[in-house]
Scaffold this motif. Structure first.
Motif, PDB file in Angstrom:
ATOM      1  N   THR A 105       0.831  -1.208   0.000  1.00  0.00           N
ATOM      2  CA  THR A 105       0.000   0.000   0.000  1.00  0.00           C
ATOM      3  C   THR A 105       0.865   1.257   0.000  1.00  0.00           C
ATOM      4  OG1 THR A 105      -1.797  -1.135   1.140  1.00  0.00           O
ATOM      5  CG2 THR A 105      -1.759   1.268   1.284  1.00  0.00           C
ATOM      6  N   LEU A 106       1.925   1.253   0.790  1.00  0.00           N
ATOM      7  CA  LEU A 106       2.817   2.414   0.834  1.00  0.00           C
ATOM      8  C   LEU A 106       3.498   2.623  -0.516  1.00  0.00           C
ATOM      9  CD1 LEU A 106       4.226   4.703   2.297  1.00  0.00           C
ATOM     10  CD2 LEU A 106       5.865   3.043   3.213  1.00  0.00           C
ATOM     11  N   LEU A 107       3.943   1.544  -1.146  1.00  0.00           N
ATOM     12  CA  LEU A 107       4.551   1.679  -2.471  1.00  0.00           C
ATOM     13  C   LEU A 107       3.555   2.245  -3.473  1.00  0.00           C
ATOM     14  CD1 LEU A 107       6.643  -1.612  -2.846  1.00  0.00           C
ATOM     15  CD2 LEU A 107       7.376   0.601  -1.951  1.00  0.00           C
ATOM     16  N   ARG A 108       2.323   1.765  -3.417  1.00  0.00           N
ATOM     17  CA  ARG A 108       1.299   2.267  -4.346  1.00  0.00           C
ATOM     18  C   ARG A 108       1.009   3.746  -4.095  1.00  0.00           C
ATOM     19  NH1 ARG A 108      -3.942  -1.054  -4.120  1.00  0.00           N
ATOM     20  NH2 ARG A 108      -4.452   0.365  -5.841  1.00  0.00           N
ATOM     21  N   SER A 116       3.778   5.864  -5.565  1.00  0.00           N
ATOM     22  CA  SER A 116       3.724   5.866  -7.031  1.00  0.00           C
ATOM     23  C   SER A 116       2.460   6.525  -7.562  1.00  0.00           C
ATOM     24  CB  SER A 116       3.819   4.435  -7.564  1.00  0.00           C
ATOM     25  OG  SER A 116       2.686   3.676  -7.194  1.00  0.00           O
ATOM     26  N   SER A 117       1.654   7.095  -6.695  1.00  0.00           N
ATOM     27  CA  SER A 117       0.419   7.824  -7.007  1.00  0.00           C
ATOM     28  C   SER A 117      -0.748   6.907  -7.368  1.00  0.00           C
ATOM     29  CB  SER A 117       0.621   8.868  -8.125  1.00  0.00           C
ATOM     30  OG  SER A 117       0.521   8.291  -9.408  1.00  0.00           O
ATOM     31  N   GLY A 118      -0.596   5.611  -7.103  1.00  0.00           N
ATOM     32  CA  GLY A 118      -1.706   4.701  -7.330  1.00  0.00           C
ATOM     33  C   GLY A 118      -2.814   4.853  -6.299  1.00  0.00           C
ATOM     34  N   LEU A 119      -2.471   5.392  -5.128  1.00  0.00           N
ATOM     35  CA  LEU A 119      -3.432   5.691  -4.068  1.00  0.00           C
ATOM     36  C   LEU A 119      -3.183   7.113  -3.582  1.00  0.00           C
ATOM     37  CD1 LEU A 119      -3.188   2.385  -1.977  1.00  0.00           C
ATOM     38  CD2 LEU A 119      -5.118   3.070  -3.415  1.00  0.00           C
ATOM     39  N   LYS A 120      -4.225   7.760  -3.108  1.00  0.00           N
ATOM     40  CA  LYS A 120      -4.105   9.111  -2.569  1.00  0.00           C
ATOM     41  C   LYS A 120      -4.233   9.062  -1.050  1.00  0.00           C
ATOM     42  CE  LYS A 120      -3.971  10.762  -6.718  1.00  0.00           C
ATOM     43  NZ  LYS A 120      -2.667  11.180  -7.284  1.00  0.00           N
ATOM     44  N   PRO A 121      -3.436   9.856  -0.351  1.00  0.00           N
ATOM     45  CA  PRO A 121      -3.536   9.859   1.116  1.00  0.00           C
ATOM     46  C   PRO A 121      -4.888  10.394   1.581  1.00  0.00           C
ATOM     47  CG  PRO A 121      -2.126  11.647   0.369  1.00  0.00           C
ATOM     48  CD  PRO A 121      -2.417  10.811  -0.837  1.00  0.00           C
ATOM     49  N   GLN A 129      18.715  -9.706   4.420  1.00  0.00           N
ATOM     50  CA  GLN A 129      20.122 -10.012   4.177  1.00  0.00           C
ATOM     51  C   GLN A 129      20.491  -9.848   2.711  1.00  0.00           C
ATOM     52  OE1 GLN A 129      17.756 -12.135   4.850  1.00  0.00           O
ATOM     53  NE2 GLN A 129      17.903 -13.894   3.455  1.00  0.00           N
ATOM     54  N   LEU A 130      19.519  -9.983   1.836  1.00  0.00           N
ATOM     55  CA  LEU A 130      19.759  -9.728   0.414  1.00  0.00           C
ATOM     56  C   LEU A 130      19.544  -8.250   0.085  1.00  0.00           C
ATOM     57  CD1 LEU A 130      17.934 -12.804  -1.194  1.00  0.00           C
ATOM     58  CD2 LEU A 130      20.403 -12.434  -1.036  1.00  0.00           C
ATOM     59  N   ALA A 131      18.407  -7.719   0.497  1.00  0.00           N
ATOM     60  CA  ALA A 131      18.066  -6.341   0.142  1.00  0.00           C
ATOM     61  C   ALA A 131      19.093  -5.340   0.648  1.00  0.00           C
ATOM     62  CB  ALA A 131      16.689  -5.999   0.693  1.00  0.00           C
ATOM     63  N   ARG A 132      19.697  -5.608   1.795  1.00  0.00           N
ATOM     64  CA  ARG A 132      20.643  -4.651   2.371  1.00  0.00           C
ATOM     65  C   ARG A 132      21.862  -4.437   1.482  1.00  0.00           C
ATOM     66  NH1 ARG A 132      23.388  -7.288   7.665  1.00  0.00           N
ATOM     67  NH2 ARG A 132      24.425  -5.274   7.596  1.00  0.00           N
ATOM     68  N   GLN A 133      22.121  -5.366   0.585  1.00  0.00           N
ATOM     69  CA  GLN A 133      23.282  -5.230  -0.294  1.00  0.00           C
ATOM     70  C   GLN A 133      23.130  -4.075  -1.280  1.00  0.00           C
ATOM     71  OE1 GLN A 133      24.787  -8.997  -1.919  1.00  0.00           O
ATOM     72  NE2 GLN A 133      23.557 -10.092  -0.403  1.00  0.00           N
ATOM     73  N   VAL A 134      21.891  -3.711  -1.594  1.00  0.00           N
ATOM     74  CA  VAL A 134      21.652  -2.595  -2.512  1.00  0.00           C
ATOM     75  C   VAL A 134      20.840  -1.478  -1.868  1.00  0.00           C
ATOM     76  CG1 VAL A 134      21.876  -3.895  -4.650  1.00  0.00           C
ATOM     77  CG2 VAL A 134      19.675  -3.853  -3.469  1.00  0.00           C
ATOM     78  N   ALA A 135      20.243  -1.772  -0.706  1.00  0.00           N
ATOM     79  CA  ALA A 135      19.421  -0.778  -0.003  1.00  0.00           C
ATOM     80  C   ALA A 135      19.743  -0.857   1.484  1.00  0.00           C
ATOM     81  CB  ALA A 135      17.932  -1.047  -0.263  1.00  0.00           C
ATOM     82  N   PRO A 136      20.851  -0.256   1.913  1.00  0.00           N
ATOM     83  CA  PRO A 136      21.364  -0.466   3.263  1.00  0.00           C
ATOM     84  C   PRO A 136      20.526   0.103   4.401  1.00  0.00           C
ATOM     85  CG  PRO A 136      22.671   1.171   2.089  1.00  0.00           C
ATOM     86  CD  PRO A 136      21.759   0.569   1.081  1.00  0.00           C
ATOM     87  N   ARG A 137      19.724   1.121   4.130  1.00  0.00           N
ATOM     88  CA  ARG A 137      18.879   1.658   5.191  1.00  0.00           C
ATOM     89  C   ARG A 137      17.609   0.810   5.297  1.00  0.00           C
ATOM     90  NH1 ARG A 137      15.540   7.320   4.810  1.00  0.00           N
ATOM     91  NH2 ARG A 137      14.561   7.289   6.877  1.00  0.00           N
ATOM     92  N   ALA A 138      17.176   0.539   6.535  1.00  0.00           N
ATOM     93  CA  ALA A 138      15.988  -0.298   6.717  1.00  0.00           C
ATOM     94  C   ALA A 138      14.921   0.421   7.521  1.00  0.00           C
ATOM     95  CB  ALA A 138      16.359  -1.597   7.417  1.00  0.00           C
ATOM     96  N   LEU A 139      13.681   0.271   7.085  1.00  0.00           N
ATOM     97  CA  LEU A 139      12.514   0.769   7.800  1.00  0.00           C
ATOM     98  C   LEU A 139      11.553  -0.387   8.005  1.00  0.00           C
ATOM     99  CD1 LEU A 139      11.792   4.001   5.717  1.00  0.00           C
ATOM    100  CD2 LEU A 139      12.934   3.890   7.940  1.00  0.00           C
ATOM    101  N   ARG A 140      10.876  -0.398   9.144  1.00  0.00           N
ATOM    102  CA  ARG A 140       9.863  -1.419   9.399  1.00  0.00           C
ATOM    103  C   ARG A 140       8.501  -0.765   9.508  1.00  0.00           C
ATOM    104  NH1 ARG A 140       9.812  -6.488  10.734  1.00  0.00           N
ATOM    105  NH2 ARG A 140      12.056  -6.528  11.198  1.00  0.00           N
ATOM    106  N   LEU A 141       7.532  -1.361   8.826  1.00  0.00           N
ATOM    107  CA  LEU A 141       6.151  -0.909   8.890  1.00  0.00           C
ATOM    108  C   LEU A 141       5.362  -1.901   9.727  1.00  0.00           C
ATOM    109  CD1 LEU A 141       4.118   1.214   7.880  1.00  0.00           C
ATOM    110  CD2 LEU A 141       3.707  -0.251   5.892  1.00  0.00           C
TER     111      LEU A 141
END
Length: 230
Positions: free
Chosen positions: A60-63, A66-71, A205-217
Motif C-alpha cells: 500500500t505504501l509503495l502504491r 507511485s500515485s496509485g493511491l491518494k492519502p 540479508q539480500l536487500a541490504r546489499q543494494v538498499a542499506p537503510r531499513a525501515l519497518r512498517l
C-alpha cells in the motif's frame, strides 16, 4: 496560499532534492486504517529496504508513493512534485509489483517495447531480454511464462526504463539462487546510475546489499531498523 504542511518539505528547486518526503500521511481503505501519520524522508539516490509482516501495508505504501493511491490525510512530495499530482509523479517513478504487472497477452519483447513507448523512451528490448537470460522467451506470451521468468522480465523492464525512483515489491520471490543474484546485480546497477530504490522484501540479508537503510512498517507506523538486530 501556501500549504503549511508542504512548507516543511524540501524545496524542489534544491540541487539535491529528496526523492520522497511524507508528512503526517494517513491512509484509510474502507473502514480500515492502513497508514497512520507517516513521516518519511528518502534522499535522492539512496536505497531503502522496507520490512514488515504480510498485511502490514508495505504494498500500500509503495502504491501511494507511485500515485496509485491518494492519502486520506497528510501531504507529500516525490522529487519535488506534490504527491497528488499523479501525472508528474508517474513520470519519475517506476513500480515493480509483486505480480510483475505485465500484460499476459503480449510477448516478452512486446511488453518491453510497450513500456518504452508509454514513457516516450528509446531502448533495446532484445538486449534487455538477453541481460536477464530470456532471449529464447522473447516471442512467448507472458501468460505462458513461469513465475520466475515473469519476475526476470519485470526486472528487465525496470532496468530498461530506469526511472529516477524505482519501487520494488518482493523482488526475490519466485527466484532461484541465480535469479536472486541477477536481481541484486540489476538493482545494484540502477543504484550505481543514481536511481533511488525502495525495496519491500522479506529477505533483509539480500536487500541490504543494494538498499542499506531499513525501515519497518508495523500497525501502520514506520520505524528505523538496525540491521544488526535482524
Amino acid at each position: 496560499m501556501s500549504n503549511p504542511a508542504l512548507s516543511t518539505i524540501h524545496d524542489p528547486r534544491s540541487a539535491l532534492p529528496h526523492a520522497v518526503q511524507l508528512r503526517g500521511v494517513w491512509l484509510r481503505l474502507g473502514r480500515e486504517v492502513i497508514l497512520r501519520g507517516l513521516d518519511l524522508d528518502i534522499p535522492a539516490g539512496s536505497g531503502v529496504t522496507l520490512l514488515g509482516e504480510n498485511g502490514a501495508g508495505k504494498t500500500t505504501l509503495l502504491r501511494l508513493i507511485s500515485s496509485g493511491l491518494k492519502p486520506t490525510r497528510g501531504e507529500g512530495r516525490v522529487l519535488g512534485f506534490d504527491l497528488r499530482d499523479g501525472r508528474a509523479v508517474r513520470d519519475c517513478v517506476h513500480l515493480m509489483p509483486v505480480d510483475a504487472g505485465l500484460y499476459p497477452d503480449l510477448t516478452g519483447e512486446e511488453n518491453l517495447n510497450f513500456a518504452l513507448q508509454m514513457h516516450s523512451l528509446k531502448g533495446d528490448a532484445a538486449s534487455a531480454l538477453r541481460r536477464v537470460g530470456l532471449e529464447r522467451a522473447a516471442a512467448r506470451r507472458v501468460r505462458f511464462l513461469s513465475a520466475g521468468m515473469r519476475k526476470r522480465l519485470a526486472l528487465a523492464r525496470a532496468h530498461l526504463l530506469a526511472r529516477p525512483i524505482t519501487l520494488v515489491d518482493e523482488p526475490f520471490a519466485n527466484l532461484d539462487d541465480a535469479g536472486r543474484q541477477l536481481t541484486l546485480d540489476l538493482l545494484g546497477e540502477l543504484s550505481g546510475r543514481g536511481v533511488t530504490l525502495l525495496i519491500a522484501a522479506h529477505e533483509p540479508q539480500l536487500a541490504r546489499q543494494v538498499a542499506p537503510r531499513a525501515l519497518r512498517l508495523a500497525s501502520g507506523v514506520l520505524s528505523e531498523v538496525d540491521y544488526g538486530g535482524q
